[in-house]
Design a protein around this motif. Structure first.
Motif, PDB file in Angstrom:
ATOM      1  N   TYR A   4      -3.730  15.892 -12.477  1.00  0.00           N
ATOM      2  CA  TYR A   4      -3.041  15.060 -11.481  1.00  0.00           C
ATOM      3  C   TYR A   4      -1.530  15.222 -11.575  1.00  0.00           C
ATOM      4  O   TYR A   4      -0.834  15.388 -10.553  1.00  0.00           O
ATOM      5  CB  TYR A   4      -3.419  13.591 -11.671  1.00  0.00           C
TER       6      TYR A   4
ATOM      7  N   ALA B 252       6.693  15.059  -0.844  1.00  0.00           N
ATOM      8  CA  ALA B 252       7.087  13.685  -0.521  1.00  0.00           C
ATOM      9  C   ALA B 252       8.589  13.587  -0.320  1.00  0.00           C
ATOM     10  O   ALA B 252       9.066  12.970   0.648  1.00  0.00           O
ATOM     11  CB  ALA B 252       6.631  12.733  -1.625  1.00  0.00           C
TER      12      ALA B 252
ATOM     13  N   TRP C 145       6.594   4.023   5.585  1.00  0.00           N
ATOM     14  CA  TRP C 145       6.376   4.946   4.462  1.00  0.00           C
ATOM     15  C   TRP C 145       7.699   5.541   3.988  1.00  0.00           C
ATOM     16  O   TRP C 145       7.903   5.733   2.783  1.00  0.00           O
ATOM     17  CB  TRP C 145       5.416   6.052   4.889  1.00  0.00           C
TER      18      TRP C 145
ATOM     19  N   ILE D  47       0.831  -1.214   0.000  1.00  0.00           N
ATOM     20  CA  ILE D  47       0.000   0.000   0.000  1.00  0.00           C
ATOM     21  C   ILE D  47       0.864   1.262   0.000  1.00  0.00           C
ATOM     22  O   ILE D  47       0.747   2.097  -0.913  1.00  0.00           O
ATOM     23  CB  ILE D  47      -0.989  -0.018   1.181  1.00  0.00           C
ATOM     24  N   PRO D  48       1.758   1.466   0.985  1.00  0.00           N
ATOM     25  CA  PRO D  48       2.640   2.644   0.893  1.00  0.00           C
ATOM     26  C   PRO D  48       3.546   2.603  -0.326  1.00  0.00           C
ATOM     27  O   PRO D  48       3.894   3.651  -0.883  1.00  0.00           O
ATOM     28  CB  PRO D  48       3.447   2.590   2.199  1.00  0.00           C
ATOM     29  N   TYR D  49       3.910   1.397  -0.776  1.00  0.00           N
ATOM     30  CA  TYR D  49       4.790   1.266  -1.943  1.00  0.00           C
ATOM     31  C   TYR D  49       4.134   1.854  -3.188  1.00  0.00           C
ATOM     32  O   TYR D  49       4.733   2.679  -3.901  1.00  0.00           O
ATOM     33  CB  TYR D  49       5.129  -0.212  -2.149  1.00  0.00           C
ATOM     34  N   PHE D  50       2.879   1.477  -3.452  1.00  0.00           N
ATOM     35  CA  PHE D  50       2.208   1.971  -4.656  1.00  0.00           C
ATOM     36  C   PHE D  50       1.727   3.415  -4.491  1.00  0.00           C
ATOM     37  O   PHE D  50       1.622   4.148  -5.479  1.00  0.00           O
ATOM     38  CB  PHE D  50       1.053   1.049  -5.031  1.00  0.00           C
ATOM     39  N   VAL D  51       1.436   3.843  -3.265  1.00  0.00           N
ATOM     40  CA  VAL D  51       1.095   5.250  -3.046  1.00  0.00           C
ATOM     41  C   VAL D  51       2.294   6.132  -3.371  1.00  0.00           C
ATOM     42  O   VAL D  51       2.175   7.150  -4.082  1.00  0.00           O
ATOM     43  CB  VAL D  51       0.622   5.476  -1.597  1.00  0.00           C
ATOM     44  N   MET D  52       3.481   5.746  -2.891  1.00  0.00           N
ATOM     45  CA  MET D  52       4.679   6.531  -3.173  1.00  0.00           C
ATOM     46  C   MET D  52       5.055   6.445  -4.650  1.00  0.00           C
ATOM     47  O   MET D  52       5.600   7.399  -5.212  1.00  0.00           O
ATOM     48  CB  MET D  52       5.838   6.044  -2.300  1.00  0.00           C
TER      49      MET D  52
ATOM     50  N   CYS E 211       1.092  16.848  -8.842  1.00  0.00           N
ATOM     51  CA  CYS E 211       2.260  16.109  -8.337  1.00  0.00           C
ATOM     52  C   CYS E 211       3.532  16.921  -8.511  1.00  0.00           C
ATOM     53  O   CYS E 211       4.333  17.042  -7.578  1.00  0.00           O
ATOM     54  CB  CYS E 211       2.392  14.763  -9.056  1.00  0.00           C
TER      55      CYS E 211
ATOM     56  N   ALA F 216       2.877   6.404  -7.024  1.00  0.00           N
ATOM     57  CA  ALA F 216       1.932   7.277  -7.723  1.00  0.00           C
ATOM     58  C   ALA F 216       2.240   8.749  -7.519  1.00  0.00           C
ATOM     59  O   ALA F 216       2.070   9.554  -8.439  1.00  0.00           O
ATOM     60  CB  ALA F 216       0.507   6.970  -7.261  1.00  0.00           C
ATOM     61  N   ILE F 217       2.685   9.141  -6.330  1.00  0.00           N
ATOM     62  CA  ILE F 217       2.887  10.574  -6.064  1.00  0.00           C
ATOM     63  C   ILE F 217       4.335  11.017  -6.206  1.00  0.00           C
ATOM     64  O   ILE F 217       4.608  12.219  -6.267  1.00  0.00           O
ATOM     65  CB  ILE F 217       2.369  10.961  -4.660  1.00  0.00           C
TER      66      ILE F 217
END
Length: 724
Positions: free
Chosen positions: A587, A599, A327, A128-133, A591, A135-136
């Motif tokens: 989007y 980030a 994260w 979950i944190p892997y794919f969130v990071m 970013c 993406a952003i």
């Protein structure tokens, strides 16, 4: 402040002709009369560049050619600008570029770091944190670097100098970091070569402990190996000839020195002709690791215990999502596995046709990289599961044999007596008092937890598992050849970022690229001998921990600032629309302007806090115990760390200050070739009307200005003056 920002932006914009003159239209008409159509019917990749249209050799330099703007093959329009780009190499096909970029991005970290981080930080929950990071942070910066390199058509130094002379330090910092990382990264390749050669022996040298011989001819098992393991002994003592700490380098390691020399010669031979040679090599180096991973996958899933290993990897521990360190490690892994901020991506994309779809490339390569990490995790943990199961079963066998010998099969209790206690054992009708021995603890989960990252996984854990394979030599050869190919094409990209920057700076205008590359490799080879002694592995850890991590985060942060706040988001979006035919969505703009810088800043601050709280050190090998123990860095090492970090990042403020004082550090005023009007006509692009969302989120106004307190204004008309 506003005046300074305006000055920076003013320097970054070109002097545009305010009026639409008929002279340019007449000049185009004259060009059309003077140039004879070559009748090219191909629709090959790179139709923008004459090198792709006339000659498929990538080393061929592009001559200035004028041709018709549109052609078609089987009804499909082909973009051909009126005047082609001068004097720049180009990829010979789209596939070559994609393989080179995938090979650069997919490296050793995908195989030996991601599986460890996933298992350590919550298994499936870590995704979950892997794919969130991703993406952003990951894909947006990857997309940004491909787009800016393709648009401005230079290496990292030339690109950021053209964005603004005040930002040229970003490119220099990227080149310095790439140089520093290349020094120690090739050491890993040298280790892989050493293990690769050793794998051809009839018996793998790390399968058993060697003997220690005495003057009288007697011998015994090597004590250091006996208290550790054969794989640990071969790694620390035979390969590294490791010293007790970083202050005592001891003897020079000739074996690794020779391996380093061979590694640098191979890198040079693969890069001798620039992308003409490395572009061919990537057909092997980028595809071979996938072939080996697939072979290991089918071998791994057939092994006993493979399911336990894979289950252990992906079983989610949901509460870990609330841990900020998870994260932090997810963001760090995404950032470095994609190879961001090195300058290699900018250099690679600068060789692309101007109408290449860089958006599609960014998505494709980024997702390929991430799914490669997941696939490699399955392969690694299927084999770790096999190793753990074998160790667990041997432990149970040893435990059962001990109990059988102790109780002679007469004990039927549910609970064993405590170790050291006196017990009564019945033997042949007699009761004998014995001391309960200490039994080994057999725990499969504990064995599965004994994974490692980096060199520990590749050269200790994995080699120990390979020892238990039938035909271990074959699997060892495959594994270390895979690691070699994974490492060497990442090395191409890292060094290409340095070479392209030096070439674009025209520091040595009369020096052929072959000699420049050879000189760079020779200098790197000589300096990298610092890793070929007893304390060399500790110096390697120092470089690996500090050379790239913090400088790259800072560089990528300023890349986002440079594009979003200096070059201008609207201008950048216009450029991408002209190149690809599609405007980037809100989007991506959010970013680039907000999420990605935030980030990276968060990761950077969290990393500094982690160092302040936990301190920093290295794992030193203790031969008498057969294990490592953590030691703090000495003062001279801390000073070296400080020098490495500052030497990389001080270029960013240094060049800006020098420019304010009127000192020109990078003298490159040559504008990038970009056929803006041709691209607009080809894609049928109409002037973009500013939306309410763009005004609200980015303060982009109808007059072309954007920003809050420091508005920037760019004109988008007549930019194809650069074509000439």
């Amino acid at each position: 402040m506003a005046n300074i920002a305006h000055l920076v932006r003013r320097q970054s914009s070109r002097d545009l002709n305010p009026q639409r003159s008929l002279d340019r239209l007449e000049l185009r008409e004259m060009r059309g009369r003077l140039v004879v159509e070559n009748g090219n019917k191909g629709g090959s990749y790179g139709a923008t560049n004459a090198a792709f249209v006339e000659d498929f050799s990538p080393i061929n330099k592009i001559k200035s050619t004028c041709s018709s703007k549109r052609n078609s093959t089987d009804g499909k329009a082909i973009f051909k600008p009126e005047c082609a780009e001068d004097e720049r190499e180009s990829w010979d096909s789209k596939l070559t570029f994609l393989l080179a970029t995938i090979g650069y991005a997919v490296g050793l970290g995908n195989v030996w770091r991601f599986p460890y981080l996933a298992q350590k930080n919550g298994g499936g929950a870590f995704l979950i944190p892997y794919f969130v990071m991703l993406a952003i942070e990951g894909i947006p910066i990857f997309y940004l670097e491909l787009a800016i390199g393709q648009r401005l058509r230079k290496g990292a130094i030339g690109v950021w100098n053209q964005v603004s002379p005040f930002l040229a330090g970003i490119g220099i910092s990227s080149a310095v970091v790439s140089f520093n990382v290349a020094l120690y990264y090739n050491t890993i390749i040298a280790w892989c070569l050493f293990y690769f050669v050793q794998s051809f022996q009839s018996e793998l040298p790390w399968s058993n402990c060697p003997n220690a011989y005495f003057p009288n001819g007697s011998y015994t098992v090597e004590p250091e190996c006996e208290v550790s393991s054969p794989t640990q002994y071969f790694w620390y003592r035979t390969t590294l000839m490791i010293s007790e700490d970083v202050n005592t380098p001891q003897s020079f390691n000739w074996k690794i020195a020779i391996a380093l020399l061979v590694a640098w010669i191979l890198v040079y031979l693969c890069m001798i002709k620039g992308i003409a040679s490395s572009g061919k090599v990537v057909y092997v180096t980028a595809t071979f690791p996938y072939l080996v991973l697939i072979i290991f996958f089918f071998r791994g899933i057939t092994l006993k215990g493979a399911g336990d290993g894979i289950k252990h990897l992906f079983t989610p521990t949901w509460h870990t999502i609330l841990d900020p360190v998870v994260w932090l490690e997810a963001g760090t892994q995404i950032f470095f596995s994609l190879g961001l901020a090195f300058g290699g991506l900018i250099a690679f994309s600068s060789y692309n046709p101007v109408n290449n779809n860089c958006y599609r490339d960014a998505i494709m390569v980024s997702l390929t990289n991430c799914f490669t990490s997941m696939f490699a995790g399955i392969v690694v943990f299927s084999i770790i599961g096999f190793k753990a199961t074998m160790t667990f079963e041997r432990c149970l066998d040893h435990r059962n044999v001990t109990l059988t010998q102790l109780f002679e099969g007469s004990y039927y209790g549910n609970k064993l007596p405590e170790a050291g206690s006196l017990i009564n054992v019945s033997s042949n009708g007699e009761v004998i008092r014995k001391i309960m021995p200490e039994l080994p603890i057999c725990d499969l989960e504990q064995e599965l937890d004994k994974s490692a990252s980096g060199t520990g996984l590749a050269f200790i854990i994995f080699t120990e598992a390979i020892n238990q394979f039938p035909g271990a030599q074959f699997w060892s050869v495959l594994f270390f050849l895979m690691l070699f190919t994974l490492g060497i094409d990442s090395q191409f990209g890292t060094l290409e970022g340095v070479v392209t920057s030096v070439v674009d700076m025209k520091l040595f205008p009369n020096l052929p690229k072959e000699i420049l590359t050879g000189t760079l490799c020779t200098i790197c080879c000589l300096i990298s001998m610092a890793f070929a002694h007893g304390a060399g592995s500790y110096i390697f850890v120092l470089f690996d921990s500090f050379c790239g991590n913090y400088p790259l985060l800072i560089i990528a942060f300023f890349e986002c600032i440079g594009v979003a706040y200096v070059y201008g988001l609207r201008r950048f979006a216009d450029d991408i629309e002209m190149m690809t035919g599609n405007r980037p969505g809100l989007y991506w703009l959010i970013c680039w302007k907000y999420l990605s810088p935030l980030a990276m800043l968060s990761i950077l601050v969290a990393s500094f806090i982690e160092i302040a709280v936990d301190g920093t050190g290295y794992a030193a090998w203790v031969a008498s115990k057969g294990e490592t123990e953590r030691l703090p860095w000495p003062l001279w090492a801390i000073l070296l760390i400080t020098v490495l970090v500052l030497a990389s990042v001080l270029w960013i403020p240094g060049v800006a200050i020098a420019r304010l004082l009127g000192i020109v550090v990078i003298d490159d005023n040559e504008k990038a070739w970009f056929p803006a009007n041709d691209l607009k006509d080809f894609h049928g692009i109409m002037p973009h009307e500013v939306t309410a969302a763009e005004t609200l989120l980015f303060c982009i106004r109808a007059d072309g200005s954007e920003g809050l307190c420091c508005p920037t204004i760019h004109s988008y008309d007549d930019e194809d003056d650069e074509e000439t």
